[in-house]
Write a protein that holds these residues in place. Structure first.
Motif, PDB file in Angstrom:
ATOM      1  N   SER A  69       0.864  -1.191   0.000  1.00 56.90           N
ATOM      2  CA  SER A  69       0.000   0.000   0.000  1.00 56.90           C
ATOM      3  C   SER A  69       0.892   1.229   0.000  1.00 56.90           C
ATOM      4  O   SER A  69       2.100   1.141   0.279  1.00 56.90           O
ATOM      5  CB  SER A  69      -0.933   0.034   1.221  1.00 56.90           C
ATOM      6  OG  SER A  69      -0.221   0.435   2.374  1.00 56.90           O
ATOM      7  N   GLY A  70       0.294   2.370  -0.289  1.00 57.70           N
ATOM      8  CA  GLY A  70       1.028   3.629  -0.232  1.00 57.70           C
ATOM      9  C   GLY A  70       1.466   3.936   1.192  1.00 57.70           C
ATOM     10  O   GLY A  70       2.555   4.466   1.428  1.00 57.70           O
ATOM     11  N   TYR A  71       0.601   3.607   2.138  1.00 59.41           N
ATOM     12  CA  TYR A  71       0.918   3.844   3.543  1.00 59.41           C
ATOM     13  C   TYR A  71       2.198   3.081   3.915  1.00 59.41           C
ATOM     14  O   TYR A  71       3.129   3.615   4.524  1.00 59.41           O
ATOM     15  CB  TYR A  71      -0.262   3.400   4.428  1.00 59.41           C
ATOM     16  CG  TYR A  71      -0.374   4.137   5.744  1.00 59.41           C
ATOM     17  CD1 TYR A  71       0.613   4.024   6.711  1.00 59.41           C
ATOM     18  CD2 TYR A  71      -1.465   4.948   6.023  1.00 59.41           C
ATOM     19  CE1 TYR A  71       0.514   4.704   7.926  1.00 59.41           C
ATOM     20  CE2 TYR A  71      -1.573   5.632   7.232  1.00 59.41           C
ATOM     21  CZ  TYR A  71      -0.584   5.505   8.169  1.00 59.41           C
ATOM     22  OH  TYR A  71      -0.680   6.185   9.360  1.00 59.41           O
ATOM     23  N   ASN A 124       5.405   4.575   2.437  1.00 61.27           N
ATOM     24  CA  ASN A 124       5.931   5.713   3.200  1.00 61.27           C
ATOM     25  C   ASN A 124       6.619   5.259   4.484  1.00 61.27           C
ATOM     26  O   ASN A 124       7.732   5.695   4.791  1.00 61.27           O
ATOM     27  CB  ASN A 124       4.809   6.698   3.520  1.00 61.27           C
ATOM     28  CG  ASN A 124       4.568   7.639   2.354  1.00 61.27           C
ATOM     29  OD1 ASN A 124       5.494   7.985   1.628  1.00 61.27           O
ATOM     30  ND2 ASN A 124       3.333   8.051   2.171  1.00 61.27           N
ATOM     31  N   HIS A 139       0.352  13.887   4.952  1.00 62.26           N
ATOM     32  CA  HIS A 139      -0.493  12.715   5.175  1.00 62.26           C
ATOM     33  C   HIS A 139      -0.028  11.927   6.402  1.00 62.26           C
ATOM     34  O   HIS A 139       1.165  11.896   6.726  1.00 62.26           O
ATOM     35  CB  HIS A 139      -0.425  11.815   3.941  1.00 62.26           C
ATOM     36  CG  HIS A 139      -1.402  10.687   3.949  1.00 62.26           C
ATOM     37  ND1 HIS A 139      -1.039   9.402   4.283  1.00 62.26           N
ATOM     38  CD2 HIS A 139      -2.728  10.656   3.675  1.00 62.26           C
ATOM     39  CE1 HIS A 139      -2.112   8.626   4.197  1.00 62.26           C
ATOM     40  NE2 HIS A 139      -3.139   9.357   3.830  1.00 62.26           N
ATOM     41  N   SER A 185       0.557   8.920   6.844  1.00 60.38           N
ATOM     42  CA  SER A 185       1.605   7.910   6.622  1.00 60.38           C
ATOM     43  C   SER A 185       3.003   8.534   6.684  1.00 60.38           C
ATOM     44  O   SER A 185       3.953   7.883   7.131  1.00 60.38           O
ATOM     45  CB  SER A 185       1.393   7.215   5.276  1.00 60.38           C
ATOM     46  OG  SER A 185       1.295   8.156   4.234  1.00 60.38           O
ATOM     47  N   ASP A 221       3.868  16.091   1.069  1.00 62.19           N
ATOM     48  CA  ASP A 221       2.900  15.681   0.044  1.00 62.19           C
ATOM     49  C   ASP A 221       3.189  16.542  -1.186  1.00 62.19           C
ATOM     50  O   ASP A 221       3.652  17.677  -1.036  1.00 62.19           O
ATOM     51  CB  ASP A 221       1.463  16.020   0.484  1.00 62.19           C
ATOM     52  CG  ASP A 221       0.865  15.036   1.491  1.00 62.19           C
ATOM     53  OD1 ASP A 221       1.619  14.243   2.071  1.00 62.19           O
ATOM     54  OD2 ASP A 221      -0.358  15.103   1.698  1.00 62.19           O
ATOM     55  N   SER A 237      -3.535  16.254   0.356  1.00 64.83           N
ATOM     56  CA  SER A 237      -4.708  15.433   0.083  1.00 64.83           C
ATOM     57  C   SER A 237      -6.010  16.023   0.609  1.00 64.83           C
ATOM     58  O   SER A 237      -7.064  15.763   0.049  1.00 64.83           O
ATOM     59  CB  SER A 237      -4.498  14.024   0.649  1.00 64.83           C
ATOM     60  OG  SER A 237      -4.168  14.083   2.015  1.00 64.83           O
ATOM     61  N   HIS A 240      -1.748  11.821  -4.827  1.00 63.40           N
ATOM     62  CA  HIS A 240      -2.859  12.450  -5.549  1.00 63.40           C
ATOM     63  C   HIS A 240      -2.416  13.090  -6.860  1.00 63.40           C
ATOM     64  O   HIS A 240      -3.214  13.721  -7.536  1.00 63.40           O
ATOM     65  CB  HIS A 240      -3.539  13.503  -4.668  1.00 63.40           C
ATOM     66  CG  HIS A 240      -4.334  12.908  -3.556  1.00 63.40           C
ATOM     67  ND1 HIS A 240      -5.635  12.489  -3.704  1.00 63.40           N
ATOM     68  CD2 HIS A 240      -3.995  12.624  -2.274  1.00 63.40           C
ATOM     69  CE1 HIS A 240      -6.083  11.997  -2.561  1.00 63.40           C
ATOM     70  NE2 HIS A 240      -5.100  12.058  -1.681  1.00 63.40           N
ATOM     71  N   THR A 259       0.869   5.967  -4.571  1.00 66.36           N
ATOM     72  CA  THR A 259      -0.068   4.861  -4.418  1.00 66.36           C
ATOM     73  C   THR A 259      -0.553   4.373  -5.778  1.00 66.36           C
ATOM     74  O   THR A 259      -0.571   5.131  -6.744  1.00 66.36           O
ATOM     75  CB  THR A 259      -1.264   5.287  -3.542  1.00 66.36           C
ATOM     76  OG1 THR A 259      -2.144   4.181  -3.397  1.00 66.36           O
ATOM     77  CG2 THR A 259      -2.036   6.449  -4.158  1.00 66.36           C
ATOM     78  N   LYS A 295      -5.193   5.355  -6.315  1.00 64.55           N
ATOM     79  CA  LYS A 295      -5.997   6.552  -6.614  1.00 64.55           C
ATOM     80  C   LYS A 295      -6.229   6.619  -8.126  1.00 64.55           C
ATOM     81  O   LYS A 295      -7.031   5.839  -8.628  1.00 64.55           O
ATOM     82  CB  LYS A 295      -5.343   7.769  -5.988  1.00 64.55           C
ATOM     83  CG  LYS A 295      -5.501   7.645  -4.456  1.00 64.55           C
ATOM     84  CD  LYS A 295      -4.978   8.739  -3.613  1.00 64.55           C
ATOM     85  CE  LYS A 295      -5.405   8.468  -2.172  1.00 64.55           C
ATOM     86  NZ  LYS A 295      -4.336   8.621  -1.200  1.00 64.55           N
ATOM     87  N   GLY A 311      -2.093  -0.734  -3.719  1.00 71.65           N
ATOM     88  CA  GLY A 311      -0.652  -0.902  -3.595  1.00 71.65           C
ATOM     89  C   GLY A 311       0.036   0.450  -3.568  1.00 71.65           C
ATOM     90  O   GLY A 311      -0.612   1.494  -3.747  1.00 71.65           O
TER      91      GLY A 311
HETATM   92  C1  LIG Z   1      -3.929   7.907   0.063  1.00 71.21           C
HETATM   93  C2  LIG Z   1      -2.616   8.419   0.462  1.00 71.21           C
HETATM   94  C3  LIG Z   1      -1.628   7.556   0.933  1.00 71.21           C
HETATM   95  C4  LIG Z   1      -1.876   6.102   1.222  1.00 71.21           C
HETATM   96  O1  LIG Z   1      -1.988   5.349   0.084  1.00 71.21           O
HETATM   97  P1  LIG Z   1      -2.696   3.901   0.202  1.00 71.21           P
HETATM   98  O2  LIG Z   1      -2.214   3.190  -0.987  1.00 71.21           O
HETATM   99  O3  LIG Z   1      -4.172   4.177   0.183  1.00 71.21           O
HETATM  100  O4  LIG Z   1      -2.244   3.293   1.487  1.00 71.21           O
HETATM  101  C5  LIG Z   1      -0.385   8.078   1.212  1.00 71.21           C
HETATM  102  N1  LIG Z   1      -0.128   9.384   1.054  1.00 71.21           N
HETATM  103  C6  LIG Z   1      -1.068  10.258   0.618  1.00 71.21           C
HETATM  104  C7  LIG Z   1      -0.724  11.703   0.458  1.00 71.21           C
HETATM  105  C8  LIG Z   1      -2.339   9.805   0.322  1.00 71.21           C
HETATM  106  O5  LIG Z   1      -3.283  10.660  -0.071  1.00 71.21           O
END
Ligand SMILES: *Cc1c(COP(=O)(O)O)cnc(C)c1O
Length: 419
Positions: A140-142, A145, A166, A168, A210, A214, A242, A270, A273, A279
């Protein structure tokens, strides 16, 4: 009113609770509660009283510009699916084909049994659109990070982090053990002061931001951040969650939008989105990616991304590259909405935005909830975003390439009614 801790700043990785703490608590604390979970109900009640309580909303249809929400068809201004790819036939076909060939699960971590050629194909596609030497796909993106930040800085290092970053990035910073200083949102002067005063006291320094914020929709001042990073020998992590697929001539993101492609920095993002899958990734130099494969614990100790998600993201990147008209339509929709709002609702308090995320501010969480409810009753899904996610309450609207003019006109007509 009782203070409620901000989820952004509260550490979820408590380091308390060691033997010493326990011995001290025993001497001073009042009698132990009979039910160790008894604090839950009063805590929930406090959240309710502040109108900060949240719960899930069930979508009963495919993702798209309109969705069925709890039995009601609504126009969807709450989605991160900017290009409308999450319901695209080609992504679905790629995901199904991957399941047919490789099954549903990756069955292990990437370094053990979880790696497939699809993962490498996706990483090469990400590196190609980002024009970086290499890329690494996380689950995931989280996790991307958390993994990137904790791998590249530690106790002897300094992190400077935008206040509106964010969760994360914030939690990655805390988890890394580095000294963390938050600077006011996009305030380069304060950032520079911190750097002049503190940089020399630390081994490495990392600036975190960021690219598209977001919950606000504005952009980080990337070229100036790169200059500061250069001047003070700092690494820079930019979260393109984003922006990927949305900004830049080829959809590579904010880095491309600002003409900073090829500069030394670490891009995270991520696949969930604009890319319509699930992922996350890091795109950077091959040395940095190689280091992450050896040191990023959220990549090493977690199961590889599923074949379906991997294949869907790969199909999405190809579409982003081959169909720039989707991105063009998204930006036409953004301009159309901004123009209509300016003409018809000149008094609406819009936050500064340079993205498909448009927010208008409301005085309180209660007002934001009320506006969200009124919008929804009128067939518009645009959620209230409240503390502790953001400092000030607002309605957040996100546009998609697949919105039609009539959807946007309806939104403005309803806003006129309720404002
Ligand atoms: C949504 C988001 C994430 C997390 O991404 P996921 O793949 O949903 O875990 C991380 N950073 C920012 C800025 C986001 O908006």
């Amino acid at each position: 009113m009782k203070a409620i801790p901000h989820s952004h700043s509260a550490t979820p990785f408590s380091t308390r609770g060691c033997a010493n703490d326990y011995a001290q608590d025993k001497l001073t604390a009042s009698p132990l509660p009979t039910d160790p979970y008894a604090w839950l109900e009063p805590s929930l009640a406090t959240i309710h009283r502040a109108d900060w309580y949240r719960s899930v909303q069930t979508i009963q249809s495919r993702p798209g510009a309109t969705v069925v929400l709890a039995g009601q068809e609504v126009i969807n201004f709450a989605s991160n699916d900017y290009l409308g790819l999450a319901g695209d036939q080609r992504l679905k076909a790629a995901a199904t084909a991957a399941i047919a060939e490789f099954g549903t699960g990756s069955t292990g971590s990437r370094l053990l049994s979880g790696h497939r050629e699809l993962h490498r194909d996706l990483e090469e596609a990400i590196a190609s659109i980002k024009q970086t030497e290499d890329a690494l796909v996380f689950s995931s993106g989280y996790l991307a990070n958390l993994g990137a930040i904790t791998a590249i800085v530690g106790k002897r290092d300094l992190i400077l982090s935008d206040q509106y970053n964010h969760s994360s990035l914030k939690n990655g910073a805390i988890l890394s053990g580095a000294a963390v200083v938050e600077y006011p949102h996009c305030d380069l002067a304060v950032l520079k002061t911190h750097l002049s005063q503190q940089r020399q006291n630390y081994r490495r320094c990392l600036i975190l931001t960021d690219s598209v914020f977001s919950m606000d929709g504005d952009l980080c001042p990337l070229p100036a951040l790169l200059d500061l990073a250069d001047e003070f020998s700092c690494m820079l992590v930019v979260d393109e969650a984003h922006a990927t697929g949305v900004l830049g001539k080829t959809g590579a993101g904010c880095v491309e939008h600002f003409g900073c492609t090829g500069k030394q920095l670490v891009q995270v993002g991520t696949l969930s989105k604009a890319l319509g899958s699930l992922g996350g990734y890091v795109a950077a130099s091959s040395a940095l990616i190689d280091f992450l494969r050896n040191r990023a614990s959220t990549w090493i100790y977690t199961t590889g991304l599923s074949p379906a998600d991997t294949a869907a993201a790969l199909a999405a990147i190809k579409i982003v590259q081959q169909e720039p008209q989707r991105r063009a339509q998204l930006w036409e929709n953004v301009d159309y909405l901004k123009n209509l709002l300016q003409q018809q609702l000149p008094n609406l308090k819009l936050l500064r935005s340079e993205s498909p995320i448009l927010c208008f501010q409301l005085p309180s969480a209660t007002d934001a909830l009320k506006a969200g409810k009124q919008l929804r009753d009128a067939g518009i899904f645009a959620p209230a975003i409240r503390p502790p996610t953001v400092p000030t309450s607002r309605i957040r609207i996100s546009l998609m390439a697949t919105h039609e003019a009539a959807h946007i006109e309806k939104l403005v007509a309803v806003l006129k009614d309720i404002c």
